[in-house]
Design a protein around this motif. Sequence first.
Motif, mmCIF file in Angstrom:
data_model
loop_
_atom_site.group_PDB
_atom_site.id
_atom_site.type_symbol
_atom_site.label_atom_id
_atom_site.label_comp_id
_atom_site.label_asym_id
_atom_site.label_seq_id
_atom_site.Cartn_x
_atom_site.Cartn_y
_atom_site.Cartn_z
ATOM 1 N N TRP A 37 -52.077 -7.869 50.414
ATOM 2 C CA TRP A 37 -53.200 -7.669 49.498
ATOM 3 C C TRP A 37 -53.274 -6.217 49.024
ATOM 4 C CZ3 TRP A 37 -59.093 -8.547 50.923
ATOM 5 C CH2 TRP A 37 -59.864 -8.386 49.776
ATOM 6 N N ARG A 38 -53.430 -5.318 49.973
ATOM 7 C CA ARG A 38 -53.563 -3.903 49.620
ATOM 8 C C ARG A 38 -52.803 -3.050 50.624
ATOM 9 N NH1 ARG A 38 -59.922 -4.667 48.454
ATOM 10 N NH2 ARG A 38 -59.799 -5.146 46.235
ATOM 11 N N TYR A 47 -48.041 -7.969 43.460
ATOM 12 C CA TYR A 47 -48.883 -8.536 44.521
ATOM 13 C C TYR A 47 -50.331 -8.090 44.334
ATOM 14 C CZ TYR A 47 -49.161 -4.027 47.011
ATOM 15 O OH TYR A 47 -49.421 -2.732 47.362
ATOM 16 N N PRO A 48 -51.339 -8.823 44.722
ATOM 17 C CA PRO A 48 -51.232 -10.156 45.331
ATOM 18 C C PRO A 48 -51.259 -11.307 44.307
ATOM 19 C CG PRO A 48 -53.501 -9.438 45.420
ATOM 20 C CD PRO A 48 -52.732 -8.319 44.752
ATOM 21 N N TYR A 49 -51.632 -10.996 43.041
ATOM 22 C CA TYR A 49 -51.926 -12.099 42.121
ATOM 23 C C TYR A 49 -50.694 -12.664 41.428
ATOM 24 C CZ TYR A 49 -56.581 -10.402 43.083
ATOM 25 O OH TYR A 49 -57.723 -10.015 43.742
ATOM 26 N N SER A 50 -49.524 -12.098 41.736
ATOM 27 C CA SER A 50 -48.295 -12.755 41.298
ATOM 28 C C SER A 50 -48.049 -14.026 42.095
ATOM 29 C CB SER A 50 -47.106 -11.808 41.460
ATOM 30 O OG SER A 50 -46.974 -11.403 42.817
ATOM 31 N N ARG A 51 -48.812 -14.182 43.183
ATOM 32 C CA ARG A 51 -48.699 -15.356 44.052
ATOM 33 C C ARG A 51 -47.256 -15.549 44.537
ATOM 34 N NH1 ARG A 51 -53.008 -16.458 40.705
ATOM 35 N NH2 ARG A 51 -54.812 -17.331 41.791
ATOM 36 N N ILE A 52 -46.681 -14.443 44.973
ATOM 37 C CA ILE A 52 -45.320 -14.457 45.515
ATOM 38 C C ILE A 52 -45.377 -14.062 46.982
ATOM 39 C CG2 ILE A 52 -43.052 -13.378 45.433
ATOM 40 C CD1 ILE A 52 -43.418 -13.048 42.445
ATOM 41 N N ASP A 97 -58.704 -14.186 38.986
ATOM 42 C CA ASP A 97 -57.993 -13.756 40.188
ATOM 43 C C ASP A 97 -58.982 -13.247 41.225
ATOM 44 O OD1 ASP A 97 -55.424 -14.312 39.268
ATOM 45 O OD2 ASP A 97 -55.253 -12.371 38.266
ATOM 46 N N TYR A 98 -58.848 -13.717 42.457
ATOM 47 C CA TYR A 98 -59.702 -13.242 43.550
ATOM 48 C C TYR A 98 -59.031 -13.569 44.871
ATOM 49 C CZ TYR A 98 -61.094 -18.139 44.100
ATOM 50 O OH TYR A 98 -61.074 -19.495 44.300
#
Length: 733
Positions: free
Chosen positions: A266-267, A287-292, A700-701
Motif C-alpha cells: 500500500w505505502r 501500486y496499490p491501485y494497479s491491482r498487481i 479507488d480505496y
Amino acid sequence: MRKSFAVTCAVCAIAAAMPVHAQQPADGAAEQAAEDSASPYDIVVTAQRRAENVQDVPISIVALSGEKLDAAGITDFSRLTTQVPGMIADSNSDPKGARLGLRGVTSSQEDGKQSSVGVFVDGIFMSRVGMAFAEFQDIERVEVLRGPQGTLFGMNTAAGLVHIVTARPNFNETTGFVEGVVGNKGRWDIRGLITGPISENWAYSLSGFTTHRDGLIYNDTLDRKVNDRDRSGVRAKLAYKGETVDFLLIADYQNEESNCCTSIPWRMKPGASLLGNPAAPLLPAGYPYSRISVSPFVPYTKSETGGITAELNWQLSDALTLTSLTGWRDWNLDTRLDPGALPIKLVETVGSQRHRQFSQEIRLTSDGGGPLKWVAGLFFFDRTTRSISELHYKVPSLYPAGASGITNTRFRIRDTSYAGFGQVTYDVTDKFTLAIGGRYSFEDQKATQVQVTQNFVDPAYNRAADRTDGQFTFTGNASYHFTPDVMAYATVARGFKPGGFDLGRPATYTNFEFEAETNLNTEIGLRTQLLDKKLTLNLTAFSTTYKNFQTLAFDGLRFLSLNAPEFVTRGVELELNAFPARGLAWTNQVSYVDAHYTDFVNGACPQGIAGSCDLTGRRLHQAPRLTLSSSLNYESNIGQSDWKGFGYLGYSYRSGTYSNQALDPYLYQKGYGLVDLRLGVEAPGQIRVEAWVNNLFDKDYMSFGFNSPLLSGGYGGFVGDERMYGLRLRKSF
C-alpha cells in the motif's frame, strides 16, 4: 468443484419444478402486523422477541426488507455496509479474522476473542462472525440493532447485533423464482427458490445458489489472477402449522473454494527496507491501485458451513406461548496467506480450523391484550474450536541451520455459556410505556495452546488456562406516543463481553488472558411518520462508555490482545424516508460518531516508534465519524403497456479512518463515496431484466491496511473492488 456442480444442478431442478408466483411474507403475528401497516417503510421486526412494527420499537434499529436488499443488489453479508451507516464488515484476510463494528466499535474476532457485535441467523447465535460472511439466500429481512442488546439476545452483543431472518415457507400457494447473473471479471450466478404447501398443515421451501467470479488482482510473479470467488449453497425448510402448535425445521449448507485473499503493498516510507535491503525495486508499478500482486504464493480460502435450526411455538393458552429454539452449527475453514506481499518468499501462513456449536433457548412470552406484557427464558450454549496453523519463515537468517523455519501452533477452546433472562413491559397509559429487563450470563472457557518453533522469531510454549466470567446486564426504557405515528423514547442499557485468550503468537505467557469488557449506554430517540405515512423521520442520540475494551496492538511481528481501560463513543443517527410520488421512494440513513479513548496510556505506537504510546483523547481506529447511505427507487408503467420500468440509484459514503490502533498516518484511508446504479424492465409475466453497476465511478480505496512483517517502513493492505457491472435475468412464477 463437485459440490458446486451438485448445487448448480439442484438450483436448475428448482427452476424446472416451479409453477409459481412471488413469495409471500411470513405468517402468524408478523403477517397480521404487516397487514396493519400502510407505509412502504413499515417493516415488522422481532427485536424484542415479539412481532412489532419497527416504528414502535424503542431501539436504534435499521430494518432492511428482502425487497430492499434485492433492489439494491445486496447478495452477500459484507455489502450490508452500503445500507447501514456506522457499520463496518470485512474479512479481507480470511473469515476467521473477520471484523464487524457498529457506532465506532469495531473488534476483529481473533481465535480466543468474541466479537463486540453479535450475528444471529433465524435466532441462532453465530459465535464466529466469519460464519455470516457468506452469500444471502431466501432473505425476509435483516435487522441491525445498535447498542448493547444483551438482555434478550445475550452472548457477545455488547455493541449491537445483526439478525438475519430468512423467509418462512408459504402455506397458501406454490411460488418461487429462478435467476441468472452475468458480469465482468467472469462473474456468473444461478439462484432459485421454490416454496409452497404440502398439505393444509405442512409447507416447504428449497433455495439454492452458485456464484463464480474470476480474480480481481493479477499476480505478476506467477502470471495468473487471484482473489477470485467460488461459492455454492442450499437451504431447505419444513414447516407445520396447527391450531396451537407451529414448527419450523431449517437445514442449510454453504461451500467456498476461492483463491483468496491476496494483500498488496500500500505505502512505503522513504528508505523502506527489507532485511537491510531497499524495498522500492520490489514493488509493482502503480501500486496499490494497479491491482498487481507480486507475491510468490497463491492464497486460498476453503470453507464449509452448515447447520440445523428447529423452532417450536406452542400456544399454551390465549395469553401464553412457549418457544423452543435449538441450533447446531458446523464450520470448517482452511486458509493459505502471504502477509509479506513481496516477490521474495519471506513468510507464509497455512492453517485449518474446525468449529462446532450447539445452542438451546426456551422462552415464555405473554400474549395477553392487557397493559402488562412479558418475556422470560433460559439459554444454553456450547462450542468447541480446534485449530492447527503453521507459519513458514523462508529467510534462512531467521532460523538455525538444518531447521525448517516453521512455527507450528495448535489450540483448543471449549466455551460453555448459561443465562437466564426476562423483560417486563407495562402500558402505564395508552400512550406511556415502561419496560425493564435483565439477564445474568455465566461463561466458562477452557483453552490449551502448544507452539513448537524452529526459528529465532517465535517462542515455544505449552500453556493452558481456565476462566469464568459472570455478569448481570440490564435494559430500561420509557416510550411515549404523542400520536399513533409520533413516539419518543429514552433507554439505558448495560452490555458485557467475556474475557478471553491471546491465541496469536505472543512472546510471553503473562498476556495469555485479557479481561471482560463492559459498557453503559444511554440514548434518546424520536420516531415519526407524517403526511399519511409518506414521510418517515427518525432521530437517535446516544452516549456509551466502555470499560476494559478488548483491542489489538502490533509489535512488528505479532498482533497482541490487550484491554484499553476506557473509551467513549457518542453520536447521532438520522433516518429520513419519503414517498413523494407514485412509484418513487427516497431513503436516507446518516450516522455521526465521535469515538475516542478517555484512558489508554499504554496503547500501540506507529511503526518505528518503540515502547507504548498514550492514546488518551485520541480517536478509535476503524471508526469513521460520518457515514451515510442514500438511495432513489423508481418504477412506472412504460407508456400504455403492461410493461414496467424501474431504476435504483444508491450512494454510500464513509469518512476517513485509521486501520490500526496506533493511528499510524501511513495507515489512514481518506473518506470516499461509492455509487451503485440499476436499471431494468419487468414484463407482465414477471420476467425481469436488469442492468447493474457497482462502484459506478470506479473509485479507488483501500478497505484495510497493516504493517508489513519483516519490512521496515512498509505497509500492506487490501484494495477495494473496482467497477463491477453486468446483467440479471429473473423469472418469477
